[in-house]
Design a protein around this motif. Structure first.
Motif, PDB file in Angstrom:
ATOM      1  N   LEU A 163       0.825  -1.204   0.000  1.00 61.82           N
ATOM      2  CA  LEU A 163       0.000   0.000   0.000  1.00 61.82           C
ATOM      3  C   LEU A 163       0.863   1.260   0.000  1.00 61.82           C
ATOM      4  O   LEU A 163       0.574   2.210  -0.727  1.00 61.82           O
ATOM      5  N   GLU A 164       1.906   1.272   0.824  1.00 69.00           N
ATOM      6  CA  GLU A 164       2.778   2.445   0.883  1.00 69.00           C
ATOM      7  C   GLU A 164       3.978   2.164   1.780  1.00 69.00           C
ATOM      8  O   GLU A 164       3.979   1.217   2.572  1.00 69.00           O
ATOM      9  N   ASP A 165       4.999   2.980   1.628  1.00 70.10           N
ATOM     10  CA  ASP A 165       6.114   3.037   2.575  1.00 70.10           C
ATOM     11  C   ASP A 165       5.883   4.274   3.434  1.00 70.10           C
ATOM     12  O   ASP A 165       5.955   5.404   2.938  1.00 70.10           O
ATOM     13  N   ALA A 166       5.587   4.061   4.705  1.00 70.59           N
ATOM     14  CA  ALA A 166       5.219   5.158   5.603  1.00 70.59           C
ATOM     15  C   ALA A 166       6.470   5.712   6.288  1.00 70.59           C
ATOM     16  O   ALA A 166       7.152   4.989   7.027  1.00 70.59           O
ATOM     17  N   THR A 167       6.749   6.995   6.048  1.00 72.29           N
ATOM     18  CA  THR A 167       7.943   7.639   6.601  1.00 72.29           C
ATOM     19  C   THR A 167       7.794   7.864   8.106  1.00 72.29           C
ATOM     20  O   THR A 167       6.727   8.208   8.601  1.00 72.29           O
ATOM     21  N   LEU A 168       8.916   7.680   8.809  1.00 73.35           N
ATOM     22  CA  LEU A 168       8.952   7.808  10.263  1.00 73.35           C
ATOM     23  C   LEU A 168       9.554   9.137  10.692  1.00 73.35           C
ATOM     24  O   LEU A 168      10.360   9.734   9.973  1.00 73.35           O
ATOM     25  N   GLY A 241       3.894  14.915  27.290  1.00 73.88           N
ATOM     26  CA  GLY A 241       5.142  15.367  27.876  1.00 73.88           C
ATOM     27  C   GLY A 241       5.933  14.321  28.620  1.00 73.88           C
ATOM     28  O   GLY A 241       6.856  14.660  29.379  1.00 73.88           O
ATOM     29  N   VAL A 242       5.596  13.042  28.417  1.00 72.74           N
ATOM     30  CA  VAL A 242       6.286  11.982  29.144  1.00 72.74           C
ATOM     31  C   VAL A 242       7.674  11.716  28.579  1.00 72.74           C
ATOM     32  O   VAL A 242       8.628  11.473  29.321  1.00 72.74           O
ATOM     33  N   GLY A 243       7.808  11.743  27.242  1.00 70.78           N
ATOM     34  CA  GLY A 243       9.107  11.430  26.647  1.00 70.78           C
ATOM     35  C   GLY A 243       9.105  11.579  25.139  1.00 70.78           C
ATOM     36  O   GLY A 243       8.245  12.260  24.572  1.00 70.78           O
ATOM     37  N   VAL A 244      10.063  10.911  24.501  1.00 74.49           N
ATOM     38  CA  VAL A 244      10.271  10.985  23.055  1.00 74.49           C
ATOM     39  C   VAL A 244       9.829   9.658  22.434  1.00 74.49           C
ATOM     40  O   VAL A 244      10.077   8.583  22.996  1.00 74.49           O
ATOM     41  N   CYS A 245       9.190   9.717  21.264  1.00 73.47           N
ATOM     42  CA  CYS A 245       8.827   8.481  20.580  1.00 73.47           C
ATOM     43  C   CYS A 245       9.029   8.635  19.079  1.00 73.47           C
ATOM     44  O   CYS A 245       9.132   9.753  18.561  1.00 73.47           O
ATOM     45  N   GLN A 246       9.097   7.505  18.400  1.00 75.80           N
ATOM     46  CA  GLN A 246       9.142   7.508  16.931  1.00 75.80           C
ATOM     47  C   GLN A 246       7.810   7.002  16.406  1.00 75.80           C
ATOM     48  O   GLN A 246       7.304   5.968  16.854  1.00 75.80           O
ATOM     49  N   THR A 247       7.243   7.737  15.469  1.00 76.54           N
ATOM     50  CA  THR A 247       5.963   7.362  14.897  1.00 76.54           C
ATOM     51  C   THR A 247       5.967   7.722  13.413  1.00 76.54           C
ATOM     52  O   THR A 247       6.990   8.136  12.865  1.00 76.54           O
ATOM     53  N   TYR A 248       4.816   7.590  12.779  1.00 73.88           N
ATOM     54  CA  TYR A 248       4.713   7.867  11.347  1.00 73.88           C
ATOM     55  C   TYR A 248       4.345   9.320  11.096  1.00 73.88           C
ATOM     56  O   TYR A 248       3.621   9.943  11.883  1.00 73.88           O
ATOM     57  N   ASP A 249       4.819   9.843   9.982  1.00 75.52           N
ATOM     58  CA  ASP A 249       4.454  11.201   9.594  1.00 75.52           C
ATOM     59  C   ASP A 249       2.943  11.382   9.553  1.00 75.52           C
ATOM     60  O   ASP A 249       2.418  12.421   9.960  1.00 75.52           O
ATOM     61  N   PHE A 250       2.224  10.367   9.058  1.00 79.04           N
ATOM     62  CA  PHE A 250       0.776  10.540   8.901  1.00 79.04           C
ATOM     63  C   PHE A 250       0.055  10.646  10.249  1.00 79.04           C
ATOM     64  O   PHE A 250      -1.072  11.114  10.319  1.00 79.04           O
ATOM     65  N   ILE A 251       0.718  10.233  11.335  1.00 77.81           N
ATOM     66  CA  ILE A 251       0.153  10.418  12.673  1.00 77.81           C
ATOM     67  C   ILE A 251       0.606  11.737  13.280  1.00 77.81           C
ATOM     68  O   ILE A 251      -0.174  12.439  13.924  1.00 77.81           O
TER      69      ILE A 251
END
Length: 298
Positions: A163-168, A241-251
């Protein structure tokens, strides 16, 4: 002429009891009573001349013959279901019938709705059963027509259409960065509260993917807080404000635009994860299912 398959209701009772784990739960699913199902299974065992279930006061277990019969019965009922839905989808010009789709929470909440709007508007007679979960559902055993899956797929014999490659991207809230400072390198990031996700398939932390001048880096975040089951929980924690995370651009994009999140280490972005639509090649797909596949992956 004697009816050859007048026992199908008994077969359905047997499958329901096994699938739901008890006579009582099977009875609830079929809107009947446990005693009715018990008599149905006894009739079926008498017809076959063998025991299918071992019954104790606490549990039910399958015999070897029961396991074989259950597998074949599920296959037969699946074929009935498939051909009925295919016929429903072919009557007239308007597609109809039921399609069962399972998707992960990220895609189900943020990407799938916009992709479904046009399809459902064009085919209002199609009934869509949407299961949103991060559990890897067994398509055939659980009766799903198709699934959207994340990541590189194993060679399982299923058909996969990307479907797609979702950028992080890496994100944190403005309040967190004000309190703890903004990391400028991976070494500095390691000193921050990181919120990674535990993969349900392995029980291990999913690596964060970065692109550096030296090449791609799969980085295991020090787990200040580990999130499991609901991957969107990482984003909620970061937003608060708890911390840092990695997620998708679309989120993250809309939250960044509203100022709820800030991208961290943008120079390391560029990596992505693939989402694919999968389905079993040997299963007869209804016209509605085929149309949905083309709408999503076409």
């Amino acid at each position: 002429m004697a009816r050859r398959f007048d026992h199908l209701a008994d077969v359905e009772a047997f499958v329901a009891v096994v699938d739901h784990g008890s006579l009582t739960a099977g009875a609830v699913a079929l809107s009947t009573t446990a005693s009715v199902l018990s008599r149905a299974i006894a009739r079926l065992e008498g017809r076959l001349g063998t025991q299918l279930l071992r019954r104790t006061t606490r549990r039910l277990s399958l015999t070897d013959a029961g396991r074989l019969y259950l597998e074949q019965a599920r296959t037969a009922f699946s074929l009935f279901d498939s051909v009925e839905r295919e016929i429903q989808g072919q009557e007239g010009e308007q597609l109809s019938g039921r399609v069962r789709l399972t998707v992960p929470t990220t895609y189900g909440h943020y990407r799938l709705p916009s992709r479904l709007q046009g399809f459902l508007a064009q085919h209002p007679q199609v009934q869509l059963e949407l299961n949103i979960t991060n559990r890897n559902v067994d398509l055939v055993a659980e009766g799903f027509d198709m699934a959207i899956r994340l990541g590189q797929l194993p060679d399982s014999g299923l058909v996969a259409r990307k479907l797609e490659d979702a950028t992080l991207c890496l994100v944190a809230s403005p309040t967190y960065l004000k309190r703890r400072g903004t990391p400028r390198t991976l070494e500095e990031l390691a000193q921050h509260v990181c919120v990674p996700f535990v993969l349900p398939s392995t029980g291990r932390i999913a690596p964060w993917l970065f692109s550096t001048q030296s090449g791609d880096v799969d980085w295991t975040a020090p787990a200040g807080i580990q999130v499991s089951d609901d991957v969107l929980g990482m984003v909620s924690l970061a937003e608060q404000g708890v911390g840092v995370c990695q997620t998708y651009d679309f989120i993250a994009q809309e939250r960044i635009r509203r100022g709820q999140l800030v991208e961290v280490l943008p120079e390391l972005r560029g990596r992505s994860r693939p989402f694919s639509l999968i389905y079993a090649p040997h299963r007869r797909l209804s016209a509605a299912s085929r149309a949905l596949i083309e709408a999503l992956a076409g």
